[in-house]
Design an enzyme around this catalytic site. Structure first.
Site, mmCIF file in Angstrom:
data_model
loop_
_atom_site.group_PDB
_atom_site.id
_atom_site.type_symbol
_atom_site.label_atom_id
_atom_site.label_comp_id
_atom_site.label_asym_id
_atom_site.label_seq_id
_atom_site.Cartn_x
_atom_site.Cartn_y
_atom_site.Cartn_z
ATOM 1 N N HIS A 1 -10.803 -3.974 10.054
ATOM 2 C CA HIS A 1 -11.435 -3.890 8.730
ATOM 3 C C HIS A 1 -12.734 -3.096 8.744
ATOM 4 O O HIS A 1 -13.564 -3.260 7.851
ATOM 5 C CB HIS A 1 -11.748 -5.293 8.187
ATOM 6 C CG HIS A 1 -10.550 -6.085 7.749
ATOM 7 N ND1 HIS A 1 -9.681 -6.658 8.627
ATOM 8 C CD2 HIS A 1 -10.091 -6.400 6.512
ATOM 9 C CE1 HIS A 1 -8.739 -7.309 7.955
ATOM 10 N NE2 HIS A 1 -8.964 -7.161 6.671
ATOM 11 N N GLU B 1 0.812 -1.221 0.000
ATOM 12 C CA GLU B 1 0.000 0.000 0.000
ATOM 13 C C GLU B 1 0.843 1.267 0.000
ATOM 14 O O GLU B 1 0.476 2.274 -0.629
ATOM 15 C CB GLU B 1 -0.957 0.017 1.193
ATOM 16 C CG GLU B 1 -2.093 -0.998 1.104
ATOM 17 C CD GLU B 1 -1.681 -2.408 1.501
ATOM 18 O OE1 GLU B 1 -0.540 -2.589 1.969
ATOM 19 O OE2 GLU B 1 -2.503 -3.331 1.344
HETATM 20 C C1 LIG Z 1 -2.292 -4.414 4.564
HETATM 21 C C2 LIG Z 1 -3.315 -5.277 3.948
HETATM 22 N N1 LIG Z 1 -3.534 -5.204 2.625
HETATM 23 C C3 LIG Z 1 -4.475 -5.970 2.045
HETATM 24 C C4 LIG Z 1 -5.218 -6.835 2.798
HETATM 25 C C5 LIG Z 1 -6.323 -7.659 2.152
HETATM 26 N N2 LIG Z 1 -5.906 -9.058 2.078
HETATM 27 C C6 LIG Z 1 -6.217 -9.933 3.037
HETATM 28 S S1 LIG Z 1 -5.507 -11.424 2.801
HETATM 29 C C7 LIG Z 1 -4.790 -10.904 1.375
HETATM 30 C C8 LIG Z 1 -3.908 -11.836 0.613
HETATM 31 C C9 LIG Z 1 -2.734 -12.206 1.441
HETATM 32 O O1 LIG Z 1 -1.911 -13.061 0.751
HETATM 33 P P1 LIG Z 1 -0.765 -13.827 1.482
HETATM 34 O O2 LIG Z 1 0.050 -12.903 2.313
HETATM 35 O O3 LIG Z 1 -0.044 -14.626 0.472
HETATM 36 O O4 LIG Z 1 -1.542 -14.780 2.506
HETATM 37 P P2 LIG Z 1 -2.579 -15.945 2.144
HETATM 38 O O5 LIG Z 1 -3.929 -15.345 2.161
HETATM 39 O O6 LIG Z 1 -2.207 -16.516 0.846
HETATM 40 O O7 LIG Z 1 -2.412 -16.931 3.261
HETATM 41 C C10 LIG Z 1 -5.113 -9.573 1.102
HETATM 42 C C11 LIG Z 1 -4.671 -8.822 -0.068
HETATM 43 C C12 LIG Z 1 -4.975 -6.869 4.182
HETATM 44 N N3 LIG Z 1 -5.691 -7.658 4.994
HETATM 45 N N4 LIG Z 1 -4.019 -6.101 4.726
#
Ligand SMILES: Cc1ncc(C[n+]2csc(CCOP(=O)(O)OP(=O)(O)O)c2C)c(N)n1
Ligand SMILES: [Mg+2]
Lengths: 332, 334
Positions: free
Chosen positions: B131, B62
């Site tokens: 959130h 971000e």
């Molecule tokens: C700072 C932030 N940006 C975006 C999100 C929205 N979001 C939640 S889970 C996710 C994907 C995360 O991917 P990863 O770190 O690979 O974890 P996974 O879900 O694959 O276990 C996103 C974009 C968030 N929760 N926090």
């Protein structure tokens, strides 16, 4: 190396933990579909070997930080499924009295510093917990679980560097499940291995088959002893796969059927079962373990469903820790 | 004007389609906005139509995407940065507060930062404390930023188009539960100007200023109280900064009573700002102390009974109306 050197009895608890995680997550998704879970829930299905293998290398005084996909970490760390389920259902008997929900389960009594809904939000926290316990002479190590997507947040890079210069006893465990929500990991980074990024911070970086619980435990044990010797952090990349949609809310299918089929063959539970079978464990015994996990989760769910929701008055409590100014009514 | 009923998400989507087609310097960057069309489908179909270079699926970074938005704006683009939830603005805070908001001023007016940063406020759905935040007051407090919160599809579309065309950094916070709510939107192109409030309902007894969902609560209250002979005037500022204070004070001069409804936390919140602004110039017109209807000063809890207790609801608005009309007996018991 003979992977069952210490006998199958030592491996069965790992199987139990993985089975419990899988059964728990399936139940959570069902409860979400029944509208009993609010918001969202992110299943750990397919990644069980990471949390279980890593936590198997930890001791009682160690800590973990976790993510939005945190139920597996909690269960592997020994949290009670009943109280976890109660939290996820928003009940007062839950670990956070219903204030946190699926993404925020915290249990200090288990060294679980808290799950985090902010991607990359706990990298710094883990470094601080590790450094703080050194200052306090606690001999604790801290495991920071995070996803492949989180390795693109600035906090990841800052925290690895800080941990390196502080020689903090922290183990960064990147769960590379190939996806960040709908975005394939290979499209958001050009390195082949996330562990390659360790080079920039002059710390060890290893990639491990994250669906092989014994391999995970082995690299974790090495990183833990390194940290306890005061030699600082390690970055472990556990390569695995998300065998479910991103979350109970965001159910859009992202992976291709071929990809899913390929990874189903590498299911971490089946792989441990294969090892057990090869070592002479009978089908009957394996079935018993399956049944035990199922009934444990049934009991947990029953407990949670019977627990009562928190009274509305609870909403204003816990904003601040007890303090003189609060006791004396200077609250606002 | 010919209209049709579409959802707020569809209205925002139309605004993006129209502005990207109209101006090649407009591009979008954000998480899961392209291939997936955004978590709430606001950017649906854009990548297909305009290509992956103009609708960028970003890494989860971000700070970097917001900073990139500032940089691209400096050289002449009109970037639209999506935050998947507005809460993640905290990671972009430095780029917004220390850079986007100030770059023009520090340069003595040499540069412009035509940047839009937008995303959902997802309270009311059980996503808990990280959130569900309404953080608008933070940005109203930073000179150099424009702050927008729409309450319906019509305003959302017109304001997003205005925001993209504006030469200043604009933050737009969209309540997620409103994405799926429908309302009339003209088929023809239109713009809703920044800094112009809208009187959603005229009335003579109490001025109710609503922010985002606050407008909808105020209109609900107005419908209910109509039967009891209480006549509410409902004002939607639509843009919080700049604030169209004249429309609000004109109304207060007519009614003599003010209630402000916002889902932000109470202390230091935008509702307090509206009250202060009215006191600045229309103190003498008030017949009763103004009342703020806000969220409680707590993080947003997960469990339904707790979240309900913390967020303002219809009953809270009705109670506030009673408070500013002490001579009326209790109104609107539900
Ligand atoms: C700072 C932030 N940006 C975006 C999100 C929205 N979001 C939640 S889970 C996710 C994907 C995360 O991917 P990863 O770190 O690979 O974890 P996974 O879900 O694959 O276990 C996103 C974009 C968030 N929760 N926090
Ligand atoms: Mg991932």
């Amino acid at each position: 190396m003979n992977r069952v050197a210490n006998g199958v009895d030592e491996l069965l608890p790992l199987l139990d933990q993985m089975l419990v995680i899988r059964a728990f997550e399936k139940r959570v998704v069902e409860l979400f579909d029944q509208k009993l879970v609010r918001g969202s829930a992110h299943p750990y299905i397919g990644m069980e070997a990471i949390a279980v293998g890593i936590c198997a290398a930890l001791g009682e005084n160690d800590y973990i930080t976790s993510t939005h996909r945190g139920h597996g970490h909690c269960l592997a760390r020994g949290l009670e499924p009943g109280r976890m389920m109660a939290e996820i259902l928003g009940r007062e008997a839950g670990y956070c009295r219903g204030k946190g929900g699926s993404m925020h389960i915290t249990a200090m009594e288990h060294g679980m510093l808290g799950a985090d809904g902010i991607v990359g939000g706990s990298h710094g926290i883990a470094v601080g917990a590790a450094y703080g316990s050194v200052l306090l002479g606690q001999d604790s190590v801290v495991v920071c679980f995070f996803g492949d997507g989180a390795a693109n947040e600035g906090s990841f890079h800052e925290a690895l560097n800080l941990a390196s210069v502080l020689s903090a006893p922290v183990i960064f465990v990147c769960e590379n499940n190939q996806w960040a929500l709908s975005t394939p990991t290979r499209s958001t980074m050009r390195v082949e291995n996330i562990s390659d990024r360790a080079v920039s911070y002059a710390i060890p970086g290893v990639s491990v088959d994250g669906n092989d619980v014994l391999a995970v435990r082995e690299v974790a044990a090495e990183a833990v002893s390194r940290a306890r010797r005061g030699e600082g952090p390690t970055l472990i990349e556990a390569k695995s796969y998300r065998m479910s949609p991103h979350s109970a809310f965001a159910t859009g299918e992202t992976s291709t059927p071929e990809e899913l089929a390929e990874w189903s063959l590498k299911d971490p539970i089946n792989r441990l079962v294969d090892i057990l079978r090869a070592s002479g464990v009978e089908e009957d015994r394996i079935r018993k373990h399956n049944e035990n996990a199922a009934s444990l989760i049934e009991a947990a769910t029953e407990f949670a469903l019977e627990a009562s929701p928190p009274p509305a008055e609870q909403a204003i409590h816990d904003v601040y820790a007890p303090a003189d100014w609060a006791r004396e009514g200077r609250l606002s | 004007m010919k209209t049709r009923e579409i959802t707020m998400a569809a209205a925002l989507n139309e605004a993006l389609h129209e502005e990207m087609a109209r101006d090649e310097s407009v591009f979008m960057i954000g998480e899961d906005i392209g291939r997936n069309g955004g978590l709430f489908k606001v950017s649906d179909g854009l990548q297909k139509r305009f290509g992956a270079a103009r609708v960028v699926d970003s890494p989860i970074s971000e700070a970097a995407i917001s900073g990139a938005g500032v940089g691209a704006a400096l050289v002449g683009c009109r970037p639209v940065v999506e935050l998947q939830h507005f809460d993640f603005v905290t990671l972009a805070m430095d780029q917004i507060v220390n850079h986007a908001a100030k770059w023009r001023y520090m340069s003595g007016g040499n540069v412009r930062v035509p940047l839009v940063i937008r995303g959902p406020v997802a309270n009311g759905v059980g996503l808990a404390a990280q959130h569900s935040q309404s953080l608008e007051s933070w940005f109203v407090h930073v000179p150099g930023l424009v702050v927008i919160m729409p309450s319906n599809p019509y305003d959302a579309k017109g304001l997003l188009k205005a925001a993209i065309r504006d030469d200043n950094p604009v933050l737009m916070m969209e309540k997620r539960l409103l994405y799926t709510k429908s309302g009339p939107v003209p088929e023809e192109e239109y713009i809703v100007p920044i800094g112009v409030a809208d009187v959603k309902r005229t009335g003579s007894d109490v001025t109710v200023v609503g922010i985002s969902q606050g407008v909808n609560l105020a209109l609900q209250a107005a419908r209910q109280l109509e039967r009891e002979g209480v006549d509410l005037e409902v004002i939607d500022p639509r843009t919080l900064k700049p604030l169209d204070i004249d429309t609000i004070t004109d109304s207060v001069r007519k009614t003599g009573r003010l209630v402000v409804v916002s889902e932000g936390a109470r202390a230091g919140g935008f509702a307090s700002e509206v009250v202060a602004r009215v006191l600045d110039t229309a103190y003498d017109a008030l017949k009763a102390a103004p009342v703020r209807v806000t969220a409680a000063d707590t993080p947003i809890p997960y469990a339904a009974p707790l979240e309900r207790a913390v967020l303002p609801g219809l009953q809270d608005v009705l109670t506030a109306i009673t408070a500013v009309m002490p001579n009326k007996t209790k109104v609107g018991s539900v």
